[in-house]
Design an enzyme around this catalytic site. Structure first.
Site, PDB file in Angstrom:
ATOM      1  N   ARG A  50      29.718  44.054  37.856  1.00  0.00           N
ATOM      2  CA  ARG A  50      30.055  43.107  36.702  1.00  0.00           C
ATOM      3  C   ARG A  50      28.817  42.359  36.499  1.00  0.00           C
ATOM      4  O   ARG A  50      28.762  41.743  35.243  1.00  0.00           O
ATOM      5  CB  ARG A  50      31.105  41.969  37.951  1.00  0.00           C
ATOM      6  CG  ARG A  50      31.629  40.931  36.949  1.00  0.00           C
ATOM      7  CD  ARG A  50      32.456  39.998  37.553  1.00  0.00           C
ATOM      8  NE  ARG A  50      31.857  39.020  38.829  1.00  0.00           N
ATOM      9  CZ  ARG A  50      32.442  38.236  39.515  1.00  0.00           C
ATOM     10  NH1 ARG A  50      34.018  38.388  39.704  1.00  0.00           N
ATOM     11  NH2 ARG A  50      31.999  37.940  40.549  1.00  0.00           N
ATOM     12  N   LYS A 149      29.788  36.336  33.591  1.00  0.00           N
ATOM     13  CA  LYS A 149      29.382  35.152  34.608  1.00  0.00           C
ATOM     14  C   LYS A 149      28.148  34.780  34.354  1.00  0.00           C
ATOM     15  O   LYS A 149      26.979  35.148  34.624  1.00  0.00           O
ATOM     16  CB  LYS A 149      29.378  35.905  36.173  1.00  0.00           C
ATOM     17  CG  LYS A 149      29.422  34.967  37.050  1.00  0.00           C
ATOM     18  CD  LYS A 149      30.092  35.414  38.485  1.00  0.00           C
ATOM     19  CE  LYS A 149      29.671  34.645  39.583  1.00  0.00           C
ATOM     20  NZ  LYS A 149      30.376  33.249  39.412  1.00  0.00           N
TER      21      LYS A 149
HETATM   22  N1  PMP Z   1      36.423  32.020  38.772  1.00  0.00           N
HETATM   23  C1  PMP Z   1      35.095  31.603  38.651  1.00  0.00           C
HETATM   24  C2  PMP Z   1      34.919  30.598  37.209  1.00  0.00           C
HETATM   25  C3  PMP Z   1      34.040  31.876  39.376  1.00  0.00           C
HETATM   26  O1  PMP Z   1      33.037  31.205  39.300  1.00  0.00           O
HETATM   27  C4  PMP Z   1      34.359  32.637  40.735  1.00  0.00           C
HETATM   28  C5  PMP Z   1      33.363  32.948  41.685  1.00  0.00           C
HETATM   29  N2  PMP Z   1      32.469  33.817  41.428  1.00  0.00           N
HETATM   30  C6  PMP Z   1      35.620  33.261  40.610  1.00  0.00           C
HETATM   31  C7  PMP Z   1      36.411  33.102  39.889  1.00  0.00           C
HETATM   32  C8  PMP Z   1      35.881  34.252  41.910  1.00  0.00           C
HETATM   33  O2  PMP Z   1      35.277  35.326  41.672  1.00  0.00           O
HETATM   34  P1  PMP Z   1      34.785  36.262  42.876  1.00  0.00           P
HETATM   35  O3  PMP Z   1      36.191  36.592  43.663  1.00  0.00           O
HETATM   36  O4  PMP Z   1      34.328  37.636  42.270  1.00  0.00           O
HETATM   37  O5  PMP Z   1      33.831  35.500  43.554  1.00  0.00           O
END
Ligand code: PMP
Length: 297
Positions: A50, A149
């Site tokens: 990612r 991200k």
């Molecule tokens: N949405 C947002 C906006 C986030 O910052 C995160 C944290 N990374 C998530 C969802 C959850 O993603 P993950 O499970 O990959 O940490």
């Protein structure tokens, strides 16, 4: 604390970023949040994939391969003697001038930080979180895809500020069409009549933990559906659950003054959480495997 910064392992006070780095000036870069449990990095490949997809979308070419990134992350954990950690790899556009043009930034920078970070929501995993819907909308995919991200987390920070003022432990975003998007830092699920329903991922971050939750649900024989949801669905859910690397799997029991379900963490949450904990401890990329040669740039 030892920080990885462009091929060097530096003490925290020596790891400073240039004021001309476009990551600092413009939020021009991307990052990941990853957890290690018991000497293993949970879903490392998915997070690195990612990170590189985020970088590609914003046209940054990471100055190291995914294998080198993997090794640098492990080495940061080893040097900090961390077997349980929250890990933050960051790729910035690098140093440029005060203009926007990325062509003035010849070399992206890579920074890796790792800290100890226990359960983010403390006793709320037992009590349940209070969440509030916020007026700020999630960045639409046609402007700044939430799937990236990006280092520019202002959209999320604005949501968090609003939640803080309204007395919520977490914010719930809608997208610009009025559908539920996600939390400020986690994905959302409702439980209705025994089924888990979660929004599709165009208008939110494709959470790595989200995939784990969906895998667990399937293995438990719980039906999972991806479907657009509105605030009617939120308030009338039997259970509301959020998930993320930092938050892990957490129950939400109150939204905008409405009690969700019984007002206590529900049975589906309990089943998911009971399976999630052991999974994080049993799989993952070993930190203490044979160290590979780390190309230093
Ligand atoms: N949405 C947002 C906006 C986030 O910052 C995160 C944290 N990374 C998530 C969802 C959850 O993603 P993950 O499970 O990959 O940490």
């Amino acid at each position: 604390m030892i920080i990885y910064y462009d091929g060097k392992f530096l003490p925290e006070d020596k790891a400073s970023v240039s004021v001309f780095d476009h990551g600092f000036l413009y939020g021009d870069g991307c990052f990941e949040g990853i957890r290690a449990y018991n000497g293993r990095i949970f879903r490392l490949k998915e997070h690195i994939d990612r990170l590189y997809d985020s970088a590609k979308t914003i046209d940054i070419k990471p100055p190291m391969t995914k294998e080198e990134m993997t090794e640098a992350i492990c080495e940061v954990l080893r040097r900090n003697k961390l077997d349980n950690a929250y890990i933050r790899p960051i790729i910035t556009r690098g140093k440029g001038d005060l203009g926007l043009d990325p062509r003035k930034c010849p070399k992206p920078s890579v920074i890796i930080i790792a800290v100890t970070w226990g359960a983010m929501y403390g006793d709320l995993y037992e009590k349940g979180l209070k969440a509030v819907t916020v007026s700020v909308r999630r960045n639409p995919a046609e402007c700044m895809p939430p799937n990236v991200k990006s280092l520019n987390y202002l959209n999320n920070i604005l949501a968090k500020i609003e939640a803080n003022y309204k007395g919520g432990d977490e914010a719930i975003f809608f997208d610009t069409n009025g559908y539920i998007s996600e939390g400020s830092g986690d994905n959302l699920y409702i439980v209705k009549n025994g089924e888990i329903i979660t929004p599709p991922t165009l208008n939110n971050l494709r959470g790595v933990t989200r995939l784990v939750v969906l895998e667990i649900a399937k293995s438990l024989g719980i039906t999972v559906r991806e479907q657009n949801l509105g605030y009617f669905d939120l308030y009338t859910a039997d259970e509301l659950i959020c998930s993320g690397t930092a938050a892990e799997v957490a129950p939400i029991v109150w939204v905008d003054g409405r009690t969700i379900g019984s007002g206590k963490p529900g049975p589906v949450f309990r089943q998911l959480a009971a399976a999630f904990g052991p999974l994080t401890k049993k799989e993952g990329y070993p930190i203490h495997g044979k160290p590979k040669k780390l190309a230093v740039k």
